[in-house]
Design a protein around this motif. Structure first.
Motif, PDB file in Angstrom:
ATOM      1  N   UNK A 221      -3.931  -4.055   9.526  1.00 29.18           N
ATOM      2  CA  UNK A 221      -4.881  -3.490   8.563  1.00 29.18           C
ATOM      3  C   UNK A 221      -5.303  -4.575   7.580  1.00 29.18           C
ATOM      4  N   UNK A 222      -6.607  -4.685   7.376  1.00 26.74           N
ATOM      5  CA  UNK A 222      -7.157  -5.620   6.385  1.00 26.74           C
ATOM      6  C   UNK A 222      -7.742  -4.814   5.232  1.00 26.74           C
ATOM      7  N   UNK A 223      -7.304  -5.113   4.021  1.00 23.71           N
ATOM      8  CA  UNK A 223      -7.844  -4.461   2.825  1.00 23.71           C
ATOM      9  C   UNK A 223      -8.679  -5.483   2.067  1.00 23.71           C
ATOM     10  N   UNK A 224      -9.919  -5.105   1.778  1.00 25.99           N
ATOM     11  CA  UNK A 224     -10.837  -6.010   1.098  1.00 25.99           C
ATOM     12  C   UNK A 224     -11.055  -5.569  -0.343  1.00 25.99           C
ATOM     13  N   UNK A 225     -11.026  -6.546  -1.227  1.00 32.59           N
ATOM     14  CA  UNK A 225     -11.319  -6.323  -2.638  1.00 32.59           C
ATOM     15  C   UNK A 225     -12.835  -6.262  -2.806  1.00 32.59           C
ATOM     16  N   UNK A 226     -13.273  -5.836  -3.983  1.00 30.83           N
ATOM     17  CA  UNK A 226     -14.705  -5.834  -4.284  1.00 30.83           C
ATOM     18  C   UNK A 226     -15.270  -7.236  -4.087  1.00 30.83           C
ATOM     19  N   UNK A 227     -16.460  -7.292  -3.527  1.00 34.10           N
ATOM     20  CA  UNK A 227     -17.072  -8.581  -3.242  1.00 34.10           C
ATOM     21  C   UNK A 227     -16.722  -9.123  -1.877  1.00 34.10           C
ATOM     22  N   UNK A 228     -15.974  -8.327  -1.089  1.00 34.31           N
ATOM     23  CA  UNK A 228     -15.642  -8.739   0.265  1.00 34.31           C
ATOM     24  C   UNK A 228     -14.506  -9.727   0.371  1.00 34.31           C
TER      25      UNK A 228
ATOM     26  N   UNK B 126     -10.729 -10.794   0.923  1.00 37.41           N
ATOM     27  CA  UNK B 126      -9.571 -10.236   1.615  1.00 37.41           C
ATOM     28  C   UNK B 126      -8.382 -10.170   0.663  1.00 37.41           C
ATOM     29  N   UNK B 127      -7.877  -8.959   0.434  1.00 38.87           N
ATOM     30  CA  UNK B 127      -6.739  -8.774  -0.468  1.00 38.87           C
ATOM     31  C   UNK B 127      -5.414  -8.853   0.279  1.00 38.87           C
ATOM     32  N   UNK B 128      -5.370  -8.308   1.497  1.00 40.29           N
ATOM     33  CA  UNK B 128      -4.145  -8.382   2.301  1.00 40.29           C
ATOM     34  C   UNK B 128      -4.465  -8.027   3.739  1.00 40.29           C
ATOM     35  N   UNK B 129      -3.817  -8.747   4.660  1.00 38.31           N
ATOM     36  CA  UNK B 129      -3.940  -8.470   6.090  1.00 38.31           C
ATOM     37  C   UNK B 129      -2.534  -8.405   6.646  1.00 38.31           C
ATOM     38  N   UNK B 130      -2.119  -7.204   7.068  1.00 34.78           N
ATOM     39  CA  UNK B 130      -0.732  -7.018   7.476  1.00 34.78           C
ATOM     40  C   UNK B 130      -0.616  -5.810   8.389  1.00 34.78           C
ATOM     41  N   UNK B 131       0.580  -5.636   8.937  1.00 37.43           N
ATOM     42  CA  UNK B 131       0.864  -4.417   9.689  1.00 37.43           C
ATOM     43  C   UNK B 131       0.935  -3.254   8.704  1.00 37.43           C
ATOM     44  N   UNK B 132       0.714  -2.032   9.162  1.00 37.99           N
ATOM     45  CA  UNK B 132       0.820  -0.892   8.252  1.00 37.99           C
ATOM     46  C   UNK B 132       2.174  -0.819   7.558  1.00 37.99           C
ATOM     47  N   UNK B 133       3.246  -1.142   8.294  1.00 34.50           N
ATOM     48  CA  UNK B 133       4.582  -1.090   7.700  1.00 34.50           C
ATOM     49  C   UNK B 133       4.713  -2.067   6.532  1.00 34.50           C
TER      50      UNK B 133
END
Length: 226
Positions: free
Chosen positions: A79-86, A88-95
């Motif tokens: 899962x990749x979570x993006x902050x405002x402005x595109x 990347x805040x974190x890219x990791x497994x769901x766990x």
């Protein structure tokens, strides 16, 4: 659905047709932009389960865009979570995402109940359960049908033989601890019922026991090696 015109399809059917049409050309990589956002929660859950089944059979690489963290955790291998402005805040497994958010933004995004969400990745197979015989008599009694499947609860303030209270669902060893916790909390008597492959009740766990066992697991996971 084959005999219907497009305007006659329900929202869920339209989504299924859209996914099938995309898969028909057998692309090596697929981009799905919030494909299940326009349907109700029940249909959405069914579509997600169907998506996981298809993915297990086809093994496609799919970039799945969603604003629903529960959907991302359920469907994503990563899962990749993006902050405002595109950014990347974190890219990791769901766990890892749930256990170790990279910063406050990610922690807020996944929610304060991330500990409960993380139970989705632990199986119920290690739980210590009590025999069902302990609740076949007494103030709160579990009703079983002729095949041993649980059908409801009866007891003072709970239900009667003519109108038993619903058990709300059952679990098996392969189900998640999140489901077991939800069943125990939602039960009118605070008990989750385990069933075997035939659907017959073969164990039970009280919410007090479940809390103790979950706490023991937490201590084991967070213990620092000597």
């Amino acid at each position: 659905m084959a005999s219907k015109y497009p305007v006659q399809l329900s929202g869920g059917q339209e989504q299924r047709v859209g996914v099938a049409r995309a898969l028909a050309v057998d692309p090596p990589v697929m981009l799905m932009d919030e494909p299940f956002s326009a349907v109700d929660p029940i249909v959405r859950g069914g579509l997600q389960d169907e998506f996981l089944r298809l993915q297990s059979e086809l093994g496609k690489t799919i970039a799945f865009v969603t604003h629903d963290i529960d959907e991302a955790i359920k469907l994503g291998d990563m899962v990749a979570i993006f902050h405002e402005g595109g950014h990347l805040a974190q890219y990791d497994s769901p766990q890892e995402l749930l256990a170790r958010p990279a910063n406050d933004f990610v922690a807020d995004f996944v929610g304060r109940d991330r500990g409960f969400r993380s139970l989705s990745f632990e199986r119920a197979s290690g739980l210590e359960v009590e025999p069902v015989s302990s609740v076949l008599t007494g103030s709160d009694t579990l009703l079983l049908d002729s095949a041993g499947a649980p059908t409801g609860w009866v007891g003072p303030g709970v239900g009667t033989a003519d109108s038993p209270a619903s058990i709300g669902g059952t679990f098996t060893d392969s189900d998640s601890l999140r489901l077991v916790t939800d069943l125990a909390i939602g039960s009118p008597v605070g008990i989750a019922i385990r069933v075997n492959a035939e659907g017959a009740a073969d164990g039970m766990i009280r919410h007090e026991s479940l809390v103790r066992q979950l706490d023991a697991r937490r201590r084991d996971h967070t213990a620092v090696p000597a």
